[in-house]
Design an enzyme around this catalytic site. Structure first.
Site, PDB file in Angstrom:
ATOM      1  N   ALA A 122       0.845  -1.201   0.000  1.00  9.14           N
ATOM      2  CA  ALA A 122       0.000   0.000   0.000  1.00  9.14           C
ATOM      3  C   ALA A 122       0.879   1.249   0.000  1.00  9.14           C
ATOM      4  O   ALA A 122       1.998   1.255   0.519  1.00  9.14           O
ATOM      5  CB  ALA A 122      -0.918  -0.011   1.216  1.00  9.14           C
ATOM      6  N   ARG A 154       0.899   3.827   1.630  1.00 12.52           N
ATOM      7  CA  ARG A 154       1.309   4.402   2.921  1.00 12.52           C
ATOM      8  C   ARG A 154       2.590   3.755   3.452  1.00 12.52           C
ATOM      9  O   ARG A 154       3.218   4.274   4.375  1.00 12.52           O
ATOM     10  CB  ARG A 154       0.180   4.248   3.945  1.00 12.52           C
ATOM     11  CG  ARG A 154      -0.220   2.818   4.244  1.00 12.52           C
ATOM     12  CD  ARG A 154      -1.382   2.778   5.231  1.00 12.52           C
ATOM     13  NE  ARG A 154      -1.848   1.423   5.492  1.00 12.52           N
ATOM     14  CZ  ARG A 154      -2.729   0.773   4.757  1.00 12.52           C
ATOM     15  NH1 ARG A 154      -3.244   1.382   3.678  1.00 12.52           N
ATOM     16  NH2 ARG A 154      -3.112  -0.452   5.062  1.00 12.52           N
ATOM     17  N   TYR A 155       2.973   2.596   2.847  1.00 11.23           N
ATOM     18  CA  TYR A 155       4.173   1.902   3.310  1.00 11.23           C
ATOM     19  C   TYR A 155       5.397   2.160   2.430  1.00 11.23           C
ATOM     20  O   TYR A 155       6.520   1.961   2.873  1.00 11.23           O
ATOM     21  CB  TYR A 155       3.925   0.395   3.363  1.00 11.23           C
ATOM     22  CG  TYR A 155       2.818  -0.007   4.301  1.00 11.23           C
ATOM     23  CD1 TYR A 155       2.886   0.293   5.664  1.00 11.23           C
ATOM     24  CD2 TYR A 155       1.696  -0.681   3.835  1.00 11.23           C
ATOM     25  CE1 TYR A 155       1.870  -0.071   6.527  1.00 11.23           C
ATOM     26  CE2 TYR A 155       0.672  -1.054   4.688  1.00 11.23           C
ATOM     27  CZ  TYR A 155       0.765  -0.743   6.035  1.00 11.23           C
ATOM     28  OH  TYR A 155      -0.236  -1.105   6.887  1.00 11.23           O
ATOM     29  N   THR A 156       5.188   2.527   1.183  1.00 16.80           N
ATOM     30  CA  THR A 156       6.319   2.661   0.256  1.00 16.80           C
ATOM     31  C   THR A 156       6.747   4.114   0.116  1.00 16.80           C
ATOM     32  O   THR A 156       6.001   5.041   0.435  1.00 16.80           O
ATOM     33  CB  THR A 156       5.951   2.106  -1.130  1.00 16.80           C
ATOM     34  OG1 THR A 156       4.844   2.847  -1.659  1.00 16.80           O
ATOM     35  CG2 THR A 156       5.576   0.637  -1.051  1.00 16.80           C
TER      36      THR A 156
END
Length: 828
Positions: free
Chosen positions: A117, A119-121
């Site tokens: 997602a 928001r993680y990368t």
């Protein structure tokens, strides 16, 4: 009362207009790349947004969610998922030949795994992406309002390298789609330079520097004619094949190792497909499939069964799986606001034309900037030359406006020049500062002259484009990954990959089949062991032995009246002591279906000949061999059997042969096959022998007068009788006695014609196998009892026998054309 806010419209007209508007919006503003920078709007907005956000290669990565949110809010109001997916693709090495985004975190894999997602990368621009935006602030491109008029965005990026060629493009619009392959950066730049240097060059000449696509995943392009067609017309197709090698393990087994897959192929799906093919028996010989890929590279391993051919399996993998695919060119791009299919030359011409415009606009911008600065410096130099007077004017002026007006009037200065004099600091009044200003002014005049010369000479613009592209080539180019193979890919049949050699095919009584090299068979023959070296058990024996070539086709006729086909090389090769493979693993036999006859269908030997069929109920049929040219994998009906009937055997005949048929009650009939016309496969046939009550056929053979007729009865009696004792008569009769049947010798177990040198293998209902030479059986008259040839237990009876090669015979003595039938009586 009519609502004035409602407008009546024609539904048909509105649908047409609205759909056309929507279609054009998708085509121009979403799905297709611009020929100038090779980018779709979403990619262009992502890169521009990252540049404006300062997410450049020299800065830390930023959260992907921040980037997609910024791009969506300012430029691309179509949802964050589409923006993020486009950005992810630009960060995947297997999708882009030169990645435009430097991703940090999980950005998916070529196995089809999705990215984490947003928001993680994290992400930032790659170094080469900066070359697409270089000089964007120098008025090199036009800008337009964003969707709500609150921001400005570029219509196209400067694109200092031919990105449409380098990274390609894929997209589906309304009623049209684009599919442009990626290319090598160095080759693409060389192609652009060639067109600039030689405007009349042809597509074939261009292919000397850009020979074909260069996919990020490597692999092989088979043949170049498809490339030339695509480059010439904008449409075409090429064959992409995985890079493979065949390794031999320490145990002697072979394995196929795939190190590069075709562009866009999902490795996991290939794995699943191969496993499914193996489970469905559509692909034989594979024992295991493993994906051993790591950070060091792709390694996809297919383990092969010991007796299978890795070359043949690999050929079938190319046919059945995505290890070989077609890439279809459809080089559709936006040219001057219109979607158009473009040839390679047209793409390059458009790029060159655009780069000329970029260089001209940049040069004008630099020239205007230099002239503006020179204009200021010119005013400062005038002021320094009249420093005391300038100071006096300023000191005597009540306001700066009056001072500016006085300066403009006294020294003929412009408003900007006079303002610059008023803004000048006192430290610049020194002599050293004056020298600096004079030096800068002189440099600017030289620069302005040079820039004016560039604008006046088109050849200098070309030189600048080439020099700047050469610099990009030096910094970012890397070696070609995709190998271009000479020659077109052929639809190879398996036999094209198999060396043609003479082999022996053996089928045991219990249905085990194998292939032997004749050289090996000869070697063991010289050892004096004969067919005992064929690996069968004591309770089994070789019932069929066919001398053939690996490229020959073998036909397998069954008791159910069906025929199957196998190439000799499809039968696994085993050592002489090995048992072999159950034939049900190769042929889709039904329950109770057994092989009655194997015939080598070599064209040279079967041309103009017929198959002669004989059934248990005395029906015979003759069918031309050509009727059996196309046999399906699940077999083909060779003749139509009546209920309760079975096929006894099949003979390969010339059309003029004599045939002899023997029955269980001891009768035989001899007739010439010419009395039977050729029939189709679906025909039942005609009566060959009129059977008495409870009688059945036990054998049929071709017969010549120089042969003998061998009969064996259930109780172990047998005899040989000269073929001349059997007169040729018409078919369909009850026949004449071929043995005197009594309770002592029992019913006839089988009939076959012999030359007198063969061995026979006899099997009883108790499973006992007895072997003897035909020469040991006495010669007697036709209607006689025969002599005891073997001693049986009280409740034992002979159920079948077959001819085999004598143990001391040489390979040359093997009856390869199988003139004689195999006596069978397995149904009792």
């Amino acid at each position: 009362m009519q609502d004035r806010n409602l407008i009546d419209v024609n539904l048909t007209s509105e649908m047409k207009t609205s759909f056309i508007d929507y279609a054009m919006s998708v085509i121009v503003a979403r799905a297709l790349p611009d020929v100038r920078d090779g980018l779709k709007p979403v990619h262009r907005r992502i890169l521009y947004g990252m540049n404006e956000l300062g997410v450049t290669p020299d800065k830390p990565h930023k959260k992907s969610a921040r980037i997609t949110g910024d791009v969506m809010g300012k430029y691309h109001p179509h949802g964050d998922s589409s923006i993020y997916e486009a950005m992810v693709r630009m960060a995947q090495w297997w999708s882009y030949r030169h990645m435009l985004v430097d991703g940090h975190g999980n950005f998916g894999s070529m196995d089809g795994d999705g990215a984490a997602a947003q928001r993680y990368t994290e992400a930032r621009m790659s170094k080469i992406a900066l070359e697409l935006l270089r000089d964007i602030n120098k008025n090199t491109v036009n800008f337009q309002d964003n969707y709500d008029g609150s921001e400005r965005e570029p219509v196209v990026l400067p694109a200092r390298f031919p990105n449409l060629l380098v990274n390609g493009a894929t997209g589906i619009a309304v009623g049209m789609a684009t599919n442009i392959p990626p290319h090598n950066l160095a080759e693409s730049i060389d192609a652009v330079k060639m067109v600039m240097e030689h405007p009349d060059c042809t597509t074939r000449e261009l292919m000397e520097v850009i020979p074909g696509p260069d996919f990020p995943t490597g692999a092989l392009v088979m043949g170049r004619s498809g490339i030339h067609r695509a480059y010439d017309t904008g449409k075409g197709s090429i064959v992409l094949r995985s890079r493979t090698e065949i390794e031999t393990t320490q145990t002697g087994r072979e394995r196929i190792v795939v190190t590069e897959f075709p562009y866009g192929v999902n490795k996991t799906k290939v794995h699943e497909h191969i496993v499914r093919l193996a489970q469905e028996k559509r692909l034989e010989g594979i024992t295991a499939v493993r994906d051993e890929s790591s950070r060091e590279g792709v390694r996809f391993v297919i383990e092969i069964r010991r007796e299978a051919s890795a070359t043949v399996i690999l050929n079938n993998l190319f046919k059945l799986t995505s290890l070989q695919t077609n890439f279809s060119f459809n080089m559709l791009a936006i040219e001057n606001g219109v979607p158009k299919i473009l040839s390679l030359r047209q793409i390059i011409d458009n790029y060159i034309s655009y780069q000329k415009e970029v260089i001209i606009r940049r040069t004008r911008f630099d020239k205007d900037k230099a002239e503006a600065r020179a204009h200021i410096l010119e005013g400062l130099l005038i002021a320094l030359d009249h420093l005391d007077e300038v100071i006096a004017i300023i000191r005597n002026s009540e306001t700066d406006v009056i001072a500016q007006t006085e300066l403009m009037s006294r020294f003929d200065l412009s408003e900007r020049q006079s303002q610059a004099i008023l803004d000048m600091r006192l430290r610049r009044l020194t002599g050293l500062e004056r020298d600096k200003i004079q030096s800068e002014y002189d440099d600017l005049l030289a620069l302005i002259a040079d820039l004016s010369d560039i604008l006046a000479k088109p050849e200098r613009i070309i030189t600048i484009i080439k020099e700047e592209m050469d610099e990009i080539k030096r910094k970012y180019a890397n070696p070609r990954r995709t190998e271009l193979m000479v020659g077109e890919v052929l639809s190879l049949e398996d036999e094209d990959l198999i060396e043609e050699e003479d082999v022996l095919i053996t089928l045991s009584n219990k249905g085990y089949i194998k292939r032997l090299a004749q050289d090996e068979f000869r070697a063991q023959k010289r050892g004096g062991r004969g067919v005992q070296g064929t690996g069968v058990n004591n309770d089994d024996f070789v019932r069929e032995l066919v001398s053939t070539s690996t490229h020959d086709t073998l036909l397998f006729f069954t008791n159910f009246g069906r025929v199957y086909r196998l190439k000799a090389y499809e039968i696994p090769e085993y050592g002489r002591t090995a048992k072999g493979l159950p034939i049900v693993n190769l042929l889709k036999l039904e329950d109770g279906e057994t092989i009655q006859t194997i015939i080598n269908a070599r064209k040279e030997e079967t041309a103009g000949k017929s198959f002669f069929f004989t059934t248990k109920q005395g029906i015979v049929k003759r069918t031309e061999v050509s009727e059996f040219n196309n046999i399906r994998q699940n077999g083909l009906r060779a003749l139509k059997l009546k209920e309760g009937d079975q096929l006894i055997n099949v003979l390969l005949t010339s059309g003029q042969d004599d045939i002899i048929i023997g029955t269980h009650s001891g009768y035989s009939v001899r007739f010439n096959e010419a009395s039977i016309r050729n029939m189709g496969r679906s025909a039942t046939g005609v009566r060959g022998v009129k059977l008495r009550e409870d009688d059945r056929v036990v054998g049929a053979s071709r017969i010549r007068d120089n042969q003998e007729v061998l009969v064996i009865t259930e109780n172990g009696f047998g005899k040989r009788t000269s073929a001349t004792d059997y007169p040729t008569k018409g078919r369909g009769g009850k026949g004449i006695k071929t043995a005197n049947i009594t309770p002592k010798n029992g019913q006839l177990a089988g009939l076959v014609t012999v030359d007198g040198t063969e061995d026979i293998m006899v099997i009883t209902n108790k499973g006992v196998i007895i072997r003897t030479n035909v020469a040991n059986i006495s010669q007697t008259g036709r209607a006689t009892l025969g002599v005891k040839i073997m001693k049986l237990d009280a409740d034992a009876k002979i159920v079948t026998f077959t001819l085999v090669q004598p143990e001391d015979s040489s390979i040359a003595e093997i009856n390869t054309d199988r003139e004689n039938s195999i006596s069978k009586n397995k149904d009792n």
